[in-house]
Design a protein around this motif. Structure first.
Motif, PDB file in Angstrom:
ATOM      1  N   ALA A 145      41.571  37.935  49.463  1.00 22.64           N
ATOM      2  CA  ALA A 145      41.709  39.113  48.593  1.00 22.64           C
ATOM      3  C   ALA A 145      42.194  40.312  49.390  1.00 22.64           C
ATOM      4  O   ALA A 145      43.086  41.039  48.946  1.00 22.64           O
ATOM      5  N   LEU A 146      41.631  40.518  50.562  1.00 24.64           N
ATOM      6  CA  LEU A 146      42.022  41.683  51.372  1.00 24.64           C
ATOM      7  C   LEU A 146      43.450  41.554  51.882  1.00 24.64           C
ATOM      8  O   LEU A 146      44.173  42.553  51.967  1.00 24.64           O
ATOM      9  N   LEU A 147      43.875  40.346  52.204  1.00 19.28           N
ATOM     10  CA  LEU A 147      45.242  40.138  52.673  1.00 19.28           C
ATOM     11  C   LEU A 147      46.262  40.290  51.548  1.00 19.28           C
ATOM     12  O   LEU A 147      47.410  40.640  51.798  1.00 19.28           O
ATOM     13  N   GLY A 148      45.839  40.041  50.321  1.00 18.43           N
ATOM     14  CA  GLY A 148      46.769  40.098  49.203  1.00 18.43           C
ATOM     15  C   GLY A 148      46.641  41.334  48.339  1.00 18.43           C
ATOM     16  O   GLY A 148      47.186  41.386  47.242  1.00 18.43           O
ATOM     17  N   LEU A 149      45.931  42.362  48.813  1.00 15.11           N
ATOM     18  CA  LEU A 149      45.684  43.550  47.994  1.00 15.11           C
ATOM     19  C   LEU A 149      46.958  44.238  47.537  1.00 15.11           C
ATOM     20  O   LEU A 149      47.008  44.773  46.444  1.00 15.11           O
ATOM     21  N   GLY A 150      48.000  44.237  48.343  1.00 17.32           N
ATOM     22  CA  GLY A 150      49.221  44.928  47.951  1.00 17.32           C
ATOM     23  C   GLY A 150      50.070  44.142  46.985  1.00 17.32           C
ATOM     24  O   GLY A 150      50.957  44.691  46.339  1.00 17.32           O
ATOM     25  N   VAL A 151      49.836  42.844  46.848  1.00 20.13           N
ATOM     26  CA  VAL A 151      50.699  41.986  46.046  1.00 20.13           C
ATOM     27  C   VAL A 151      50.310  42.035  44.567  1.00 20.13           C
ATOM     28  O   VAL A 151      51.068  42.522  43.744  1.00 20.13           O
ATOM     29  N   HIS A 152      49.149  41.512  44.250  1.00 20.21           N
ATOM     30  CA  HIS A 152      48.667  41.493  42.870  1.00 20.21           C
ATOM     31  C   HIS A 152      47.254  42.068  42.864  1.00 20.21           C
ATOM     32  O   HIS A 152      46.289  41.367  43.157  1.00 20.21           O
ATOM     33  N   LEU A 153      47.142  43.319  42.539  1.00 22.00           N
ATOM     34  CA  LEU A 153      45.881  44.039  42.647  1.00 22.00           C
ATOM     35  C   LEU A 153      44.769  43.389  41.828  1.00 22.00           C
ATOM     36  O   LEU A 153      43.660  43.187  42.321  1.00 22.00           O
ATOM     37  N   LEU A 154      45.056  43.039  40.583  1.00 19.89           N
ATOM     38  CA  LEU A 154      44.028  42.474  39.710  1.00 19.89           C
ATOM     39  C   LEU A 154      43.532  41.124  40.232  1.00 19.89           C
ATOM     40  O   LEU A 154      42.322  40.867  40.252  1.00 19.89           O
TER      41      LEU A 154
ATOM     42  N   LEU B  97      41.398  41.784  43.361  1.00 19.44           N
ATOM     43  CA  LEU B  97      40.070  42.310  43.014  1.00 19.44           C
ATOM     44  C   LEU B  97      39.175  41.212  42.451  1.00 19.44           C
ATOM     45  O   LEU B  97      37.981  41.157  42.756  1.00 19.44           O
ATOM     46  N   GLY B  98      39.751  40.337  41.646  1.00 14.03           N
ATOM     47  CA  GLY B  98      38.994  39.198  41.122  1.00 14.03           C
ATOM     48  C   GLY B  98      38.502  38.298  42.241  1.00 14.03           C
ATOM     49  O   GLY B  98      37.343  37.868  42.251  1.00 14.03           O
ATOM     50  N   GLN B  99      39.383  38.017  43.204  1.00 14.80           N
ATOM     51  CA  GLN B  99      38.993  37.193  44.350  1.00 14.80           C
ATOM     52  C   GLN B  99      37.918  37.890  45.180  1.00 14.80           C
ATOM     53  O   GLN B  99      36.999  37.235  45.682  1.00 14.80           O
ATOM     54  N   LEU B 100      38.040  39.178  45.320  1.00 14.69           N
ATOM     55  CA  LEU B 100      37.060  39.944  46.092  1.00 14.69           C
ATOM     56  C   LEU B 100      35.677  39.854  45.450  1.00 14.69           C
ATOM     57  O   LEU B 100      34.674  39.594  46.125  1.00 14.69           O
ATOM     58  N   VAL B 101      35.616  40.035  44.149  1.00 15.23           N
ATOM     59  CA  VAL B 101      34.343  39.939  43.427  1.00 15.23           C
ATOM     60  C   VAL B 101      33.789  38.515  43.506  1.00 15.23           C
ATOM     61  O   VAL B 101      32.602  38.306  43.777  1.00 15.23           O
ATOM     62  N   TYR B 102      34.666  37.527  43.288  1.00 19.77           N
ATOM     63  CA  TYR B 102      34.255  36.126  43.335  1.00 19.77           C
ATOM     64  C   TYR B 102      33.717  35.775  44.723  1.00 19.77           C
ATOM     65  O   TYR B 102      32.689  35.111  44.858  1.00 19.77           O
ATOM     66  N   GLY B 103      34.393  36.243  45.768  1.00 23.84           N
ATOM     67  CA  GLY B 103      33.944  36.003  47.134  1.00 23.84           C
ATOM     68  C   GLY B 103      32.606  36.653  47.418  1.00 23.84           C
ATOM     69  O   GLY B 103      31.735  36.059  48.064  1.00 23.84           O
ATOM     70  N   ALA B 104      32.423  37.869  46.929  1.00 21.31           N
ATOM     71  CA  ALA B 104      31.148  38.565  47.122  1.00 21.31           C
ATOM     72  C   ALA B 104      30.015  37.823  46.406  1.00 21.31           C
ATOM     73  O   ALA B 104      28.896  37.706  46.936  1.00 21.31           O
ATOM     74  N   LEU B 105      30.289  37.289  45.228  1.00 18.64           N
ATOM     75  CA  LEU B 105      29.274  36.512  44.503  1.00 18.64           C
ATOM     76  C   LEU B 105      28.926  35.228  45.262  1.00 18.64           C
ATOM     77  O   LEU B 105      27.765  34.826  45.312  1.00 18.64           O
ATOM     78  N   TYR B 106      29.930  34.594  45.840  1.00 21.53           N
ATOM     79  CA  TYR B 106      29.700  33.416  46.677  1.00 21.53           C
ATOM     80  C   TYR B 106      28.756  33.753  47.827  1.00 21.53           C
ATOM     81  O   TYR B 106      27.814  33.011  48.109  1.00 21.53           O
ATOM     82  N   LEU B 107      29.037  34.872  48.501  1.00 19.04           N
ATOM     83  CA  LEU B 107      28.209  35.277  49.634  1.00 19.04           C
ATOM     84  C   LEU B 107      26.774  35.571  49.196  1.00 19.04           C
ATOM     85  O   LEU B 107      25.806  35.183  49.866  1.00 19.04           O
ATOM     86  N   GLY B 108      26.636  36.240  48.060  1.00 22.06           N
ATOM     87  CA  GLY B 108      25.301  36.523  47.531  1.00 22.06           C
ATOM     88  C   GLY B 108      24.554  35.262  47.142  1.00 22.06           C
ATOM     89  O   GLY B 108      23.342  35.131  47.392  1.00 22.06           O
ATOM     90  N   LEU B 109      25.268  34.316  46.543  1.00 19.04           N
ATOM     91  CA  LEU B 109      24.653  33.048  46.160  1.00 19.04           C
ATOM     92  C   LEU B 109      24.214  32.272  47.398  1.00 19.04           C
ATOM     93  O   LEU B 109      23.115  31.704  47.426  1.00 19.04           O
ATOM     94  N   ALA B 110      25.038  32.283  48.420  1.00 24.75           N
ATOM     95  CA  ALA B 110      24.683  31.598  49.669  1.00 24.75           C
ATOM     96  C   ALA B 110      23.389  32.178  50.248  1.00 24.75           C
ATOM     97  O   ALA B 110      22.488  31.438  50.661  1.00 24.75           O
ATOM     98  N   ARG B 111      23.302  33.491  50.276  1.00 22.33           N
ATOM     99  CA  ARG B 111      22.103  34.144  50.826  1.00 22.33           C
ATOM    100  C   ARG B 111      20.861  33.823  49.989  1.00 22.33           C
ATOM    101  O   ARG B 111      19.789  33.540  50.516  1.00 22.33           O
TER     102      ARG B 111
END
Length: 121
Positions: free
Chosen positions: A29-38, A41-55
């Motif tokens: 998500a961070l590497l692709g922020l300039g390409v397709h913002l939406l 952002l979706g990948q960023l949220v999904y990744g954060a949820l993954y990290l929270g679920l792991a914890r």
């Protein structure tokens, strides 16, 4: 001794797999922020949820185990859809991680981690 217990090895493996997946999603998500913002952002949220679920899994939260079961079931349904649509290879690929997670989730040491009482630390 502080009264805290450590997660069984298979729970740690499960959490590490989810941490890796979440970190890869966040990095993507961070590497692709300039390409397709939406999408980013979706990948960023999904990744954060993954990290929270792991914890949460690592800490022995019962709800996290249920959430992972539901996500695995959804993943398997999507995989079956790929197969029905004629893409057997795609279906098998889609089913791999849910099957790995399910195999880990049903192991006795993992089940015990989510049923034993927790000592707050």
């Amino acid at each position: 001794m502080n009264g805290r217990r450590t997660a069984p090895p298979l729970v740690t493996v499960l959490a590490v797999l989810l941490y890796i997946g979440g970190a890869l999603l966040v990095a993507s998500a961070l590497l692709g922020l300039g390409v397709h913002l939406l999408v980013s952002l979706g990948q960023l949220v999904y990744g954060a949820l993954y990290l929270g679920l792991a914890r949460a899994l690592q800490l022995g939260r019962y709800w996290a185990r249920i959430v992972l079961f539901v996500l695995c079931a959804l993943g398997l349904v999507l995989a079956a859809g790929w197969v029905v649509a004629g893409n057997v290879r795609g279906g098998i690929t889609q089913a791999l991680w849910p099957v790995v997670y399910l195999v880990l989730l049903v192991q006795p040491s993992v089940r015990a981690w989510y049923t034993e009482p927790r000592v707050s630390g």
